[in-house]
Design an enzyme around this catalytic site. Structure first.
Site, short mmCIF file in Angstrom:
data_model
loop_
_atom_site.label_atom_id
_atom_site.label_comp_id
_atom_site.label_asym_id
_atom_site.label_seq_id
_atom_site.Cartn_x
_atom_site.Cartn_y
_atom_site.Cartn_z
N THR A 190 30.16 35.96 51.88
CA THR A 190 29.30 36.10 50.69
C THR A 190 29.98 35.66 49.41
OG1 THR A 190 30.05 38.39 50.44
CG2 THR A 190 27.99 38.04 51.66
N ARG B 275 26.79 42.17 51.63
CA ARG B 275 25.72 41.91 50.64
C ARG B 275 24.66 40.98 51.23
NH1 ARG B 275 29.84 40.71 45.78
NH2 ARG B 275 31.06 39.98 47.58
N VAL C 114 32.99 45.60 57.88
CA VAL C 114 33.98 45.45 58.97
C VAL C 114 34.69 46.76 59.28
CG1 VAL C 114 34.40 42.96 58.63
CG2 VAL C 114 35.84 44.62 57.42
N ASN D 159 38.22 36.46 57.67
CA ASN D 159 38.49 36.29 56.24
C ASN D 159 38.19 37.54 55.41
OD1 ASN D 159 38.46 34.63 53.57
ND2 ASN D 159 36.37 35.43 53.72
N SER E 151 48.20 35.84 53.69
CA SER E 151 48.44 35.70 52.24
C SER E 151 49.93 35.49 52.03
CB SER E 151 48.02 36.98 51.52
OG SER E 151 48.41 36.94 50.16
N TYR F 131 48.61 46.62 49.81
CA TYR F 131 47.96 45.33 50.07
C TYR F 131 48.93 44.43 50.85
CZ TYR F 131 45.76 40.78 49.61
OH TYR F 131 45.21 39.56 49.88
N THR G 253 38.84 33.54 42.91
CA THR G 253 37.61 33.97 43.58
C THR G 253 37.20 35.29 42.91
OG1 THR G 253 38.86 35.27 45.18
CG2 THR G 253 38.40 32.98 45.79
N PHE H 15 38.36 37.93 44.05
CA PHE H 15 39.46 38.78 44.51
C PHE H 15 40.02 39.69 43.41
CE2 PHE H 15 44.06 39.35 45.12
CZ PHE H 15 44.14 39.84 46.41
P1 NDP Z 1 36.38 37.61 47.43
O1 NDP Z 1 36.39 38.96 46.81
O2 NDP Z 1 35.75 36.51 46.67
O3 NDP Z 1 35.69 37.70 48.88
C1 NDP Z 1 35.94 38.75 49.76
C2 NDP Z 1 34.94 38.69 50.90
O4 NDP Z 1 35.26 39.70 51.85
C3 NDP Z 1 33.52 38.93 50.43
O5 NDP Z 1 32.66 38.03 51.09
C4 NDP Z 1 33.23 40.35 50.88
O6 NDP Z 1 31.86 40.46 51.24
C5 NDP Z 1 34.11 40.46 52.13
N1 NDP Z 1 34.48 41.84 52.41
C6 NDP Z 1 35.35 42.62 51.71
N2 NDP Z 1 35.40 43.85 52.23
C7 NDP Z 1 34.54 43.85 53.28
C8 NDP Z 1 34.12 44.83 54.21
N3 NDP Z 1 34.62 46.08 54.18
N4 NDP Z 1 33.21 44.52 55.15
C9 NDP Z 1 32.71 43.25 55.20
N5 NDP Z 1 33.06 42.27 54.36
C10 NDP Z 1 33.95 42.58 53.41
O7 NDP Z 1 37.90 37.27 47.75
P2 NDP Z 1 38.61 36.03 48.50
O8 NDP Z 1 37.64 35.03 48.91
O9 NDP Z 1 39.72 35.62 47.63
O10 NDP Z 1 39.24 36.79 49.75
C11 NDP Z 1 39.05 36.38 51.08
C12 NDP Z 1 40.32 36.65 51.86
O11 NDP Z 1 41.38 35.88 51.32
C13 NDP Z 1 40.79 38.11 51.83
O12 NDP Z 1 41.25 38.46 53.11
C14 NDP Z 1 41.96 38.07 50.85
O13 NDP Z 1 42.88 39.09 51.09
C15 NDP Z 1 42.51 36.69 51.15
N6 NDP Z 1 43.37 36.10 50.14
C16 NDP Z 1 42.90 35.87 48.88
C17 NDP Z 1 43.72 35.29 47.93
C18 NDP Z 1 43.30 35.06 46.50
O14 NDP Z 1 44.17 34.83 45.64
N7 NDP Z 1 42.02 35.08 46.20
C19 NDP Z 1 45.08 34.87 48.27
C20 NDP Z 1 45.47 35.17 49.61
C21 NDP Z 1 44.63 35.73 50.50
P3 NDP Z 1 30.90 41.69 50.90
O15 NDP Z 1 31.41 42.34 49.65
O16 NDP Z 1 29.55 41.08 50.77
O17 NDP Z 1 31.02 42.57 52.09
C1 8X3 Z 2 46.28 37.42 47.36
C2 8X3 Z 2 47.44 36.81 46.67
O1 8X3 Z 2 49.48 37.26 45.24
O2 8X3 Z 2 47.42 38.37 44.59
O3 8X3 Z 2 46.59 37.74 48.67
O4 8X3 Z 2 48.63 39.10 46.51
S1 8X3 Z 2 48.28 37.95 45.72
#
Ligand code: NDP
Ligand code: 8X3
Length: 249
Positions: free
Chosen positions: A10, A34, A58, A84, A137, A150, A185, A187
């Protein structure tokens, strides 16, 4: 035509991966909590490929197994799983960490990834083929101040990717992990609980990665020939040298 199931579709990396894989003619199962966003995304992708949506948290074991068991015939065979879904919640020293934040991170980033994998691996093992991509990550390779839980959750993902690769080797299932650095993102908005100014500050003075950058690498990983497994791929913005060494203007 191969089918990919993407959790956390999403937003951010998962959403971009859905578009990137649709372009490569994958059928898609897109997942998230969502539902409205999943529906919008399904409509956006519908011209390119067949899409099925699954709405579940999840962390909810029964919901995960129920949703995946209920996939229609056309989408039952998952060739590629992109684990993811996940987030960081808070950034606090260990002595003042919030228990609900800890639960959210361990339950979604670690246990959620396990539940989804457990629901999908038996089919892959039976077919003697499949490809799992876990989103790790840089925080799963290096611990930084206040990242404690985390980082622990992403170190766990790192261990699980290695464990899956070893245990699933006998079935010919590929397991790869991608470890992004800073990607802009939602995040940081989630980590800082909607504090947009604090979230924006994370990326101030540098060019972060985009979710499309990561989606492109994931797409490369899953379109290699069957004998090639990109096992562990770190992707950083040029301005980032480590979890904490970042060049800002
Ligand atoms: P976003 O917040 O943009 O996206 C997170 C996604 O995870 C959303 O689609 C959300 O969907 C879903 N999600 C979170 N919790 C749940 C849950 N309990 N059940 C189902 N779905 C869930 O962040 P990112 O795209 O950045 O993150 C994606 C992945 O990348 C994560 O694992 C994050 O740790 C990792 N990551 C991100 C980095 C960054 O700097 N952005 C760097 C390194 C790794 P919904 O809320 O609709 O359920
Ligand atoms: C997301 C990257 O550096 O914010 O996994 O932990 S950081």
């Amino acid at each position: 035509m191969k089918t990919a199931l993407i959790t956390g579709a999403t937003s951010g990396i998962g959403r971009s991966t859905a578009f990137a894989l649709a372009e490569k003619n994958f059928k898609l199962v897109i997942c998230g909590r969502r539902e409205d966003r999943l529906e919008t995304l399904r409509a956006e992708l519908a011209e390119q490929t067949q899409v099925h949506t699954l709405t579940f948290d999840v962390r909810d074991k029964d919901a995960v197994f129920g949703a995946i068991a209920g996939l229609p015939d056309d989408f039952r065979q998952i060739d590629v799983l992109v684990n993811n879904a996940g987030n960081a919640h808070g950034l606090s020293p260990i002595e003042s960490g919030d228990l609900d934040d800890w639960d959210a991170m361990i339950d979604s980033n670690v246990k959620g990834l396990l539940y989804v994998s457990k629901a999908i691996i038996p089919g892959m093992a039976e077919r003697r083929s499949g490809h799992i991509i876990n989103i790790g990550s840089i925080a799963g390779k290096e611990v930084y101040a206040n990242g404690n839980v985390y980082c622990a959750s992403k170190f766990a993902v790192d261990a699980l990717s290695q464990g899956m690769r070893i245990d699933l080797n006998q079935y010919g299932i590929r397991v790869g992990q991608i470890n992004p650095g800073m990607v802009e993102t939602e995040f940081s908005q989630v980590r800082f609980k909607g504090d947009d100014a604090r979230a924006a500050n994370v990326y101030k003075g540098l060019q972060p990665l985009t979710p499309e950058d990561i989606a492109e690498v994931i797409t490369f990983m899953v379109t290699r020939p069957a004998h090639v497994n990109l096992a562990d791929v770190m992707v950083l913005p040029t301005a980032q040298a480590s979890a904490t060494i970042v060049k800002r203007t």
